[in-house]
Write a protein that holds these residues in place. Structure first.
Motif, PDB file in Angstrom:
ATOM      1  N   LEU A  42     -11.592 -13.771  12.350  1.00  0.00           N
ATOM      2  CA  LEU A  42     -10.173 -13.443  12.463  1.00  0.00           C
ATOM      3  C   LEU A  42      -9.302 -14.649  12.118  1.00  0.00           C
ATOM      4  CD1 LEU A  42     -10.317 -11.650  15.951  1.00  0.00           C
ATOM      5  CD2 LEU A  42     -10.204 -10.519  13.719  1.00  0.00           C
ATOM      6  N   VAL A  43      -8.058 -14.374  11.770  1.00  0.00           N
ATOM      7  CA  VAL A  43      -7.023 -15.412  11.784  1.00  0.00           C
ATOM      8  C   VAL A  43      -6.119 -15.092  12.968  1.00  0.00           C
ATOM      9  CG1 VAL A  43      -7.098 -15.946   9.338  1.00  0.00           C
ATOM     10  CG2 VAL A  43      -5.592 -14.123  10.120  1.00  0.00           C
ATOM     11  N   THR A  44      -5.837 -16.091  13.781  1.00  0.00           N
ATOM     12  CA  THR A  44      -5.055 -15.899  15.001  1.00  0.00           C
ATOM     13  C   THR A  44      -3.770 -16.701  14.911  1.00  0.00           C
ATOM     14  OG1 THR A  44      -7.070 -15.571  16.308  1.00  0.00           O
ATOM     15  CG2 THR A  44      -5.056 -16.085  17.521  1.00  0.00           C
ATOM     16  N   VAL A  45      -2.640 -16.042  15.139  1.00  0.00           N
ATOM     17  CA  VAL A  45      -1.325 -16.684  15.083  1.00  0.00           C
ATOM     18  C   VAL A  45      -0.868 -16.966  16.506  1.00  0.00           C
ATOM     19  CG1 VAL A  45       1.030 -16.538  14.216  1.00  0.00           C
ATOM     20  CG2 VAL A  45      -0.821 -15.359  12.996  1.00  0.00           C
ATOM     21  N   TRP A  46      -0.540 -18.220  16.774  1.00  0.00           N
ATOM     22  CA  TRP A  46      -0.175 -18.685  18.108  1.00  0.00           C
ATOM     23  C   TRP A  46       1.213 -19.288  18.063  1.00  0.00           C
ATOM     24  CZ3 TRP A  46       0.474 -23.553  20.685  1.00  0.00           C
ATOM     25  CH2 TRP A  46       0.274 -23.543  22.065  1.00  0.00           C
ATOM     26  N   SER A  47       2.059 -18.894  19.014  1.00  0.00           N
ATOM     27  CA  SER A  47       3.418 -19.418  19.081  1.00  0.00           C
ATOM     28  C   SER A  47       3.432 -20.746  19.818  1.00  0.00           C
ATOM     29  CB  SER A  47       4.339 -18.412  19.790  1.00  0.00           C
ATOM     30  OG  SER A  47       5.587 -19.008  20.087  1.00  0.00           O
ATOM     31  N   PHE A  48       3.918 -21.779  19.164  1.00  0.00           N
ATOM     32  CA  PHE A  48       4.022 -23.089  19.807  1.00  0.00           C
ATOM     33  C   PHE A  48       5.046 -23.056  20.935  1.00  0.00           C
ATOM     34  CE2 PHE A  48       6.179 -27.130  20.321  1.00  0.00           C
ATOM     35  CZ  PHE A  48       5.136 -28.026  20.456  1.00  0.00           C
ATOM     36  N   LEU A  49       6.121 -22.328  20.735  1.00  0.00           N
ATOM     37  CA  LEU A  49       7.191 -22.306  21.729  1.00  0.00           C
ATOM     38  C   LEU A  49       6.802 -21.511  22.966  1.00  0.00           C
ATOM     39  CD1 LEU A  49      10.152 -21.649  19.268  1.00  0.00           C
ATOM     40  CD2 LEU A  49       9.347 -23.846  20.127  1.00  0.00           C
ATOM     41  N   ASP A  50       6.127 -20.382  22.767  1.00  0.00           N
ATOM     42  CA  ASP A  50       5.769 -19.515  23.889  1.00  0.00           C
ATOM     43  C   ASP A  50       4.361 -19.752  24.407  1.00  0.00           C
ATOM     44  OD1 ASP A  50       8.249 -18.324  23.626  1.00  0.00           O
ATOM     45  OD2 ASP A  50       7.519 -16.764  22.281  1.00  0.00           O
ATOM     46  N   CYS A  51       3.583 -20.550  23.683  1.00  0.00           N
ATOM     47  CA  CYS A  51       2.195 -20.851  24.072  1.00  0.00           C
ATOM     48  C   CYS A  51       1.380 -19.568  24.292  1.00  0.00           C
ATOM     49  CB  CYS A  51       2.163 -21.731  25.325  1.00  0.00           C
ATOM     50  SG  CYS A  51       2.771 -23.402  25.047  1.00  0.00           S
ATOM     51  N   ARG A  52       1.432 -18.685  23.312  1.00  0.00           N
ATOM     52  CA  ARG A  52       0.664 -17.455  23.433  1.00  0.00           C
ATOM     53  C   ARG A  52       0.324 -16.905  22.048  1.00  0.00           C
ATOM     54  NH1 ARG A  52       3.853 -13.029  22.310  1.00  0.00           N
ATOM     55  NH2 ARG A  52       6.107 -13.377  22.377  1.00  0.00           N
ATOM     56  N   VAL A  53      -0.700 -16.073  22.001  1.00  0.00           N
ATOM     57  CA  VAL A  53      -1.099 -15.400  20.770  1.00  0.00           C
ATOM     58  C   VAL A  53      -0.083 -14.310  20.467  1.00  0.00           C
ATOM     59  CG1 VAL A  53      -2.870 -13.973  19.675  1.00  0.00           C
ATOM     60  CG2 VAL A  53      -3.540 -15.875  21.165  1.00  0.00           C
ATOM     61  N   ILE A  54       0.448 -14.299  19.241  1.00  0.00           N
ATOM     62  CA  ILE A  54       1.414 -13.260  18.877  1.00  0.00           C
ATOM     63  C   ILE A  54       0.857 -12.276  17.868  1.00  0.00           C
ATOM     64  CG2 ILE A  54       3.401 -14.720  19.404  1.00  0.00           C
ATOM     65  CD1 ILE A  54       3.746 -15.072  16.353  1.00  0.00           C
TER      66      ILE A  54
END
Length: 624
Positions: free
Chosen positions: A290-302
């Motif tokens: 998989l490719v996983t996109v993570w929000s730096f600001l929210d610290c969560r997988v989006i």
């Protein structure tokens, strides 16, 4: 050359056919066969047991207008050429420098873009036996060898990069799970280093080197369990994203040596990582396909992306196609300067967006502008995937705004590495938004509802694979005197001085200049963890394993049905062997496979110059 049809239209044989072009909304990307780089004999390399082929670029700003240089490793060999890209055919008979190593193999390399000139470049090369070499391939000199006696670390070098904005500091990661900060001006000593604890948190610790005189390494990081496969600095150089064989992405404030946040893979190790141009998002790939996109600001997988059939080896953002569109005029009272800041900012206002290079605007009473991030991935399945991260995924609780004009993200940032000016390809996020989800109200991502937004929606996975054991905490234990303030020599130095390491005050991480940093992605599969015996304090690092079932379904690792699932814009088989390189340049994108072939794909409308050159070819096909 025969151009393949769309794989989706063909049968089984066509599905295995190597593609030489593909089409996106910008137009047709074409493989330039005359721009292929490889070993001079062009013979496919027998890649059994060898380290991944890697590519690094630098621009030396010479007067000829052709300042791009390319470095790549194939087996025991390292090559340095003039890179002609889409302009002229490659001439493999005239490498500027060629080196063949005995007893070890190059594994990764990185140019210092600050110091590069037409007369001299500084190239760091990491090796399978643990050493790091500093060479100048233009002068054909070898200036220094670090960890020569392997007293610092005996394991394979997995990633090496210059610290952004520094002419002398560089960071090296190993398959031992350790990472070291070096200064090219210092020696490594004749005995194994001794360390003292500087900072410690959950599943990481940082130590300084104890010695009467300053020596390398300046810092030793121990991160996670198993190999530290790759790391990447944020666009502003303040943060460091690391991916490890234990399946964790860990993001650190580099200067303050503090953990910012973590993410866990769906299963298996994470192998590659990259940052969005504005530093707001991180994409990681690995053994979960998989490719996983993570929000730096929210610290969560989006979001997650599913398209590869095997391990993902490289992820990279396309700085030149990532775009932002301005929204309707908004009510605003303030100075002209503040108004300009508001107009170029995209996304929601975040109090802690210190890493963003885009100016912020107050979005309390206005809709966010329309955004499309383009990134790509390549894997062991020999496939190239391109992905669009659109507004319905980034801001699922808000409807899409009506767009007006186009502004490229990189217009508000410094030019990407590899030379060239601002971005030239600007996409239309609104007219090419995801199928079926452009607009409309969507539940918030943190909801566990099954009806979440999906971009070019794929079916939900039928079954969830098992996850590897790993820690499930994001908290840190910073020292009392640590600080995020970069002014006045803060960060690492304050922490070091607070712990009584006065000699460490000579280290400066704050002389940052205009940086031109090449994101060259690395991967390594070694799973061994080698603990140093130099200091008993290293044993203070706790490694509490967490039940995988407790990690799955949390913010660290959401279930597949709990986050949007991206489908690739294109997914094409482009090589016979596993792919190991993906780099986006202004006129083209560059891929490489384990056979040692580095391929140039011209962007739409950028193939003209080389086509004219090819008309001058001899009947045998050799360019005159």
């Amino acid at each position: 050359m025969l151009i393949s049809k769309m794989a989706a239209e063909g049968g089984g044989k066509e599905m295995n056919e190597i593609k030489t072009q593909f089409t996106t909304r910008e137009g047709v990307y074409k493989l330039l066969t005359h721009s292929e780089y490889s070993r001079p004999n062009r013979v496919p390399f027998n890649s059994q047991g060898s380290n991944p082929v890697k590519v690094s670029f630098v621009n030396v700003n010479d007067q000829s207008g052709n300042g791009d240089r390319i470095c790549f490793n194939v087996g025991r060999e390292l090559y340095f050429y003039i890179y002609k890209g889409v302009r002229k055919a490659a001439d493999l008979s005239k490498p500027i420098d060629k080196r063949i190593y005995k007893g070890t193999q190059p594994t990764c390399h990185d140019f210092n873009h600050l110091t590069a000139t037409a007369e001299s470049v500084s190239l760091l090369v990491g090796f399978s036996a643990g050493q790091v070499q500093l060479i100048d391939p233009i002068k054909k000199e070898t200036s220094k060898l670090f960890n020569e006696e392997r007293l610092i670390d005996k394991s394979r070098v997995t990633c090496v990069k210059w610290v952004p904005g520094s002419e002398s500091l560089f960071l090296v990661s190993h398959s031992s799970g350790n990472m070291y900060l070096y200064n090219v001006e210092h020696t490594c000593g004749t005995t194994a280093p001794h360390y003292q604890l500087l900072k410690q948190g959950e599943n990481y610790s940082v130590h300084t080197c104890k010695s009467k005189s300053t020596r390398n390494p300046l810092l030793k990081w121990t991160v996670g369990e198993g190999a530290l496969n790759e790391f990447a600095f944020s666009p502003d150089g303040k943060f460091l994203a690391c991916v490890s064989q234990d399946g964790f992405l860990r993001v650190f404030n580099f200067d303050a040596v503090e953990l910012h946040g973590t993410m866990k893979s769906y299963f298996g190790g994470l192998l590659c990582v990259c940052w969005s141009p504005d530093g707001k998002y991180i994409v990681a790939g690995g053994e979960d396909d998989l490719v996983t996109v993570w929000s730096f600001l929210d610290c969560r997988v989006i979001a997650r992306g599913h398209g590869h059939k095997s391990w993902v080896s490289v992820v990279a953002f396309d700085h030149y196609t990532t775009s932002v569109e301005e929204s309707d005029p908004m009510e605003f009272s303030g100075s002209d300067e503040e108004f300009q800041d508001q107009m170029i900012h995209f996304g929601r206002d975040r109090a802690n967006s210190t890493q963003s290079r885009l100016s912020k605007r107050n979005s309390t009473d206005s809709r966010p502008v329309s955004v499309t991030y383009r990134f790509g991935s390549v894997g062991q399945d020999t496939q190239l995937c391109l992905w669009d991260l659109t507004e319905d995924i980034l801001f699922p609780h808000l409807p899409l705004s009506r767009t007006r004009t186009h502004t490229n993200v990189m217009n508000a940032t410094s030019p990407p590495a590899g030379g060239g000016g601002g971005a030239t390809i600007i996409t239309n996020a609104s007219s090419n938004a995801t199928n079926g989800n452009s607009g409309g109200n969507v539940p918030a991502v943190n909801s566990l509802s099954a009806t979440l937004p999906r971009s070019n929606s794929l079916p939900h996975s039928a079954g969830n694979a098992t996850t590897t054991a790993a820690t499930a905490t994001t908290t840190t234990t910073p020292t009392a005197n640590s600080t995020n303030n970069k002014s006045g020599g803060g960060g690492i130095m304050d922490s070091a001085i607070a712990t009584g390491v006065s000699k460490f005050a000579t280290l400066s991480l704050h002389d940052r200049k205009e940086r031109h940093h090449e994101k060259d992605h690395k991967r390594n599969h070694s799973m061994g963890h080698i603990s140093s015996k130099s200091s008993d304090k290293l044993n203070l690092l706790t490694k509490n394993k967490t039940d995988p079932a407790k990690t799955l379904g949390t913010l660290l690792c959401p279930r597949m049905e709990d986050v949007p699932l991206l489908e690739p814009l294109i997914c094409k088989k482009i090589a016979h062997e596993r792919l190991t390189v993906l780099i986006f340049l202004e006129d083209c994108l560059v891929t490489a496979c384990q056979e040692g072939f580095i391929c140039t794909w011209a962007r739409p409308g950028k193939v003209g110059l080389l086509s004219s050159q090819n008309q001058a070819s001899s009947p045998s096909g050799t360019v005159v």
